[in-house]
Design an enzyme around this catalytic site. Structure first.
Site, mmCIF file in Angstrom:
data_model
loop_
_atom_site.group_PDB
_atom_site.id
_atom_site.type_symbol
_atom_site.label_atom_id
_atom_site.label_comp_id
_atom_site.label_asym_id
_atom_site.label_seq_id
_atom_site.Cartn_x
_atom_site.Cartn_y
_atom_site.Cartn_z
ATOM 1 N N HIS A 106 0.800 -1.241 0.000
ATOM 2 C CA HIS A 106 0.000 0.000 0.000
ATOM 3 C C HIS A 106 0.823 1.277 0.000
ATOM 4 O O HIS A 106 0.271 2.364 -0.039
ATOM 5 C CB HIS A 106 -0.951 0.017 1.193
ATOM 6 C CG HIS A 106 -0.269 0.301 2.511
ATOM 7 N ND1 HIS A 106 0.431 -0.649 3.200
ATOM 8 C CD2 HIS A 106 -0.170 1.428 3.245
ATOM 9 C CE1 HIS A 106 0.920 -0.138 4.317
ATOM 10 N NE2 HIS A 106 0.577 1.138 4.371
HETATM 11 C C1 UD1 Z 1 -2.048 5.724 5.662
HETATM 12 C C2 UD1 Z 1 -0.727 6.217 6.262
HETATM 13 C C3 UD1 Z 1 0.302 5.106 6.212
HETATM 14 C C4 UD1 Z 1 -0.225 3.831 6.848
HETATM 15 C C5 UD1 Z 1 -1.561 3.446 6.238
HETATM 16 C C6 UD1 Z 1 -2.135 2.282 6.989
HETATM 17 C C7 UD1 Z 1 -0.086 8.598 6.036
HETATM 18 C C8 UD1 Z 1 0.722 9.567 5.283
HETATM 19 N N1 UD1 Z 1 -0.185 7.354 5.517
HETATM 20 O O1 UD1 Z 1 -1.826 5.433 4.295
HETATM 21 O O2 UD1 Z 1 1.464 5.507 6.919
HETATM 22 O O3 UD1 Z 1 0.704 2.798 6.633
HETATM 23 O O4 UD1 Z 1 -2.467 4.565 6.343
HETATM 24 O O5 UD1 Z 1 -3.028 1.562 6.210
HETATM 25 O O6 UD1 Z 1 -0.641 8.942 7.055
HETATM 26 N N2 UD1 Z 1 -8.759 5.199 1.260
HETATM 27 C C9 UD1 Z 1 -10.049 4.744 1.199
HETATM 28 N N3 UD1 Z 1 -10.707 4.535 2.382
HETATM 29 C C10 UD1 Z 1 -10.156 4.774 3.585
HETATM 30 C C11 UD1 Z 1 -8.830 5.244 3.626
HETATM 31 C C12 UD1 Z 1 -8.154 5.440 2.452
HETATM 32 O O7 UD1 Z 1 -10.610 4.519 0.142
HETATM 33 O O8 UD1 Z 1 -10.823 4.558 4.615
HETATM 34 C C13 UD1 Z 1 -8.039 5.421 -0.020
HETATM 35 C C14 UD1 Z 1 -8.374 6.743 -0.623
HETATM 36 O O9 UD1 Z 1 -8.276 6.619 -1.997
HETATM 37 C C15 UD1 Z 1 -7.250 7.632 -0.152
HETATM 38 C C16 UD1 Z 1 -6.090 6.672 -0.162
HETATM 39 O O10 UD1 Z 1 -6.650 5.416 0.222
HETATM 40 O O11 UD1 Z 1 -7.030 8.724 -0.969
HETATM 41 C C17 UD1 Z 1 -4.997 7.067 0.753
HETATM 42 O O12 UD1 Z 1 -5.453 7.196 2.080
HETATM 43 P P1 UD1 Z 1 -4.539 7.943 3.168
HETATM 44 O O13 UD1 Z 1 -5.212 7.907 4.487
HETATM 45 O O14 UD1 Z 1 -4.085 9.259 2.644
HETATM 46 O O15 UD1 Z 1 -3.226 7.069 3.220
HETATM 47 P P2 UD1 Z 1 -3.004 5.501 3.242
HETATM 48 O O16 UD1 Z 1 -2.422 5.106 1.934
HETATM 49 O O17 UD1 Z 1 -4.208 4.803 3.732
HETATM 50 N N1 UDP Z 2 -4.086 -5.781 8.726
HETATM 51 C C1 UDP Z 2 -5.412 -6.212 8.836
HETATM 52 N N2 UDP Z 2 -6.103 -6.540 7.693
HETATM 53 C C2 UDP Z 2 -5.528 -6.479 6.464
HETATM 54 C C3 UDP Z 2 -4.181 -6.035 6.358
HETATM 55 C C4 UDP Z 2 -3.499 -5.688 7.512
HETATM 56 O O1 UDP Z 2 -5.955 -6.291 9.946
HETATM 57 O O2 UDP Z 2 -6.203 -6.791 5.471
HETATM 58 C C5 UDP Z 2 -3.374 -5.374 9.947
HETATM 59 C C6 UDP Z 2 -2.064 -6.090 10.183
HETATM 60 O O3 UDP Z 2 -2.265 -7.246 10.953
HETATM 61 C C7 UDP Z 2 -1.249 -5.036 10.923
HETATM 62 C C8 UDP Z 2 -1.780 -3.719 10.396
HETATM 63 O O4 UDP Z 2 -3.026 -4.014 9.787
HETATM 64 O O5 UDP Z 2 -1.500 -5.079 12.309
HETATM 65 C C9 UDP Z 2 -0.826 -3.113 9.398
HETATM 66 O O6 UDP Z 2 -1.427 -1.995 8.851
HETATM 67 P P1 UDP Z 2 -0.964 -1.351 7.486
HETATM 68 O O7 UDP Z 2 -0.189 -2.337 6.682
HETATM 69 O O8 UDP Z 2 -2.181 -0.768 6.878
HETATM 70 O O9 UDP Z 2 -0.071 -0.140 7.957
HETATM 71 P P2 UDP Z 2 1.475 0.023 8.403
HETATM 72 O O10 UDP Z 2 1.759 -0.964 9.470
HETATM 73 O O11 UDP Z 2 2.324 -0.155 7.181
HETATM 74 O O12 UDP Z 2 1.525 1.435 8.869
#
Ligand code: UD1
Ligand code: UDP
Length: 357
Positions: A205
């Site tokens: 992601h």
């Molecule tokens: C965010 C965090 C990242 C973390 C991840 C966990 C930042 C800069 N990034 O990344 O560090 O590892 O969360 O999963 O804070 N979107 C949806 N639904 C949601 C959330 C996101 O559709 O509920 C989609 C949208 O298209 C959005 C994109 O994901 O624009 C990015 O979402 P965003 O919260 O900006 O960052 P993540 O990639 O989720």
């Molecule tokens: N995770 C989850 N469901 C999924 C993928 C990940 O519950 O489909 C959990 C995973 O066990 C871990 C956390 O989400 O605890 C990791 O989150 P993510 O990879 O979104 O973010 P990061 O750790 O890179 O910030």
């Protein structure tokens, strides 16, 4: 002492859950302020329910937007809540935009900040998470380092020794609890039609991977090659960001990939426990694979979790198809049985004691 937890995304809910549950048990007053950076139920509500957390006291409704919009809305939302509630301490966890906004607003209002998972560094300044974690550390009064290594990084950066505490990572606490419950789920063969020990679990992601169609296409190719060489299916619960990028770019996932939506925590942990190999760019998933004894290939050029590499659990492969394949072949050959470098599952309790002292 009244605490506030500021959180916004899936991993923050998971990794703060041991602290929140410990406070509930002790009857300590706290409030949960949810930025709603993650807003889809499968990235948000499902974790509150499954981890038995009370619903947020405040929901700032930040949602989708550019980083500037996200951060601006978070600060605007946090200012009146923190000003009126005046908690004695604010907890933030990790490195997301919610963490940066939470630490900045609390500090600006002279409310002490406790940063859970302080001292991690990837040294890759392209990553928004790297600047978020550096800035959050600078703004924090309690630097709660998960490992000695993270504490050493903070010391080397000139932080006061008195502000640094080595606590273990709360992911161990959360994982121990979940791992004890997955036995009650239907087996993976029944649920996902894969054999235990004979499939690869994938998550991707990171913007630097999925936002560039060239890199994303290379990763998809790499997954296909790994599946073919190892003769195993790949189970890939796709993050919404990645789903959007796959759709925009028209990149197809290889046939050996079983594509799923984002999973709840127990279902995901069960898939981790039973997988032969994990391929990921997630921070938390690198840690969990290491703790559960499953080899991991990190599809990135850096990691802020070097402990996983040092114990032999993880290999930082790069993002090219050939690099992913070579690392996967190497990691499935490696003997497992490494030690868990992230602590004893008591990090939540320890953190609360440190901050309450
Ligand atoms: C965010 C965090 C990242 C973390 C991840 C966990 C930042 C800069 N990034 O990344 O560090 O590892 O969360 O999963 O804070 N979107 C949806 N639904 C949601 C959330 C996101 O559709 O509920 C989609 C949208 O298209 C959005 C994109 O994901 O624009 C990015 O979402 P965003 O919260 O900006 O960052 P993540 O990639 O989720
Ligand atoms: N995770 C989850 N469901 C999924 C993928 C990940 O519950 O489909 C959990 C995973 O066990 C871990 C956390 O989400 O605890 C990791 O989150 P993510 O990879 O979104 O973010 P990061 O750790 O890179 O910030």
């Amino acid at each position: 002492m009244k605490s506030a937890f500021i959180l916004g995304t899936r991993p923050e809910i998971i990794k703060l859950s041991p602290l929140i549950r410990a406070m509930l048990k002790a009857g300590s007053p706290f409030e949960i302020i949810h930025t709603n950076q993650h807003y889809l139920p499968e990235l948000d509500k499902v974790f509150f329910e499954q981890l038995e957390l009370p619903p947020p006291d405040y929901n700032l409704g930040v949602g989708h937007g550019s980083h500037g919009v996200q951060l601006g809305r978070m600060l605007q939302g946090l200012d009146p809540v923190l000003s009126s509630q005046r908690p004695d301490v604010v907890f933030v966890q990790g490195d997301t935009n919610s963490v940066l906004a939470g630490a900045l607003m609390a500090h600006r209002l002279s409310i002490p900040v406790a940063h859970v998972e302080a001292g991690l560094r990837s040294y890759d300044r392209r990553m928004p998470e790297e600047t978020n974690r550096i800035l959050a550390d600078r703004l924090s009064d309690y630097l709660l380092a998960p490992t000695e290594k993270a504490a050493g990084i903070l010391l080397a950066e000139g932080f006061d020794r008195e502000r640094i505490h080595v606590t273990g990572n709360t992911v161990v606490d959360a994982l121990q609890q979940a791992a004890g419950l997955t036995g009650k789920l239907p087996p993976v063969r029944e649920r996902w039609r894969v054999d235990p020990g004979n499939y690869i679990l994938v998550t991707l992601h990171r913007p630097e991977n999925v936002d560039s169609p060239g890199t994303l296409a290379g990763l998809a190719d790499g997954l296909g090659r790994v599946g073919r060489e190892l003769g195993m299916p790949l189970v890939f619960p796709v993050h919404p960001r990645t789903a959007l990028r796959l759709e925009e770019s028209g990149i197809a996932l290889p046939e050996s990939v079983i594509r799923l939506g984002p999973l709840d925590f127990l279902a995901f942990v069960q898939l981790e426990q039973n997988s032969r190999l994990v391929i990921t760019d997630s921070g938390g998933v690198q840690e969990e694979a290491c703790i559960l004894g499953v080899p991991c290939v990190t599809a990135r050029i850096s990691t802020e979790r070097p402990e996983t590499v040092e114990v032999g659990a993880n290999m930082v492969a790069g993002t090219g198809a050939g690099e992913i394949l070579a690392a996967a072949l190497e990691m499935v050959r490696r003997p497992t049985g490494w030690g868990n470098p992230f602590g004893d599952g008591q990090a939540g309790r320890r953190i609360i004691e440190i901050v309450a002292a």
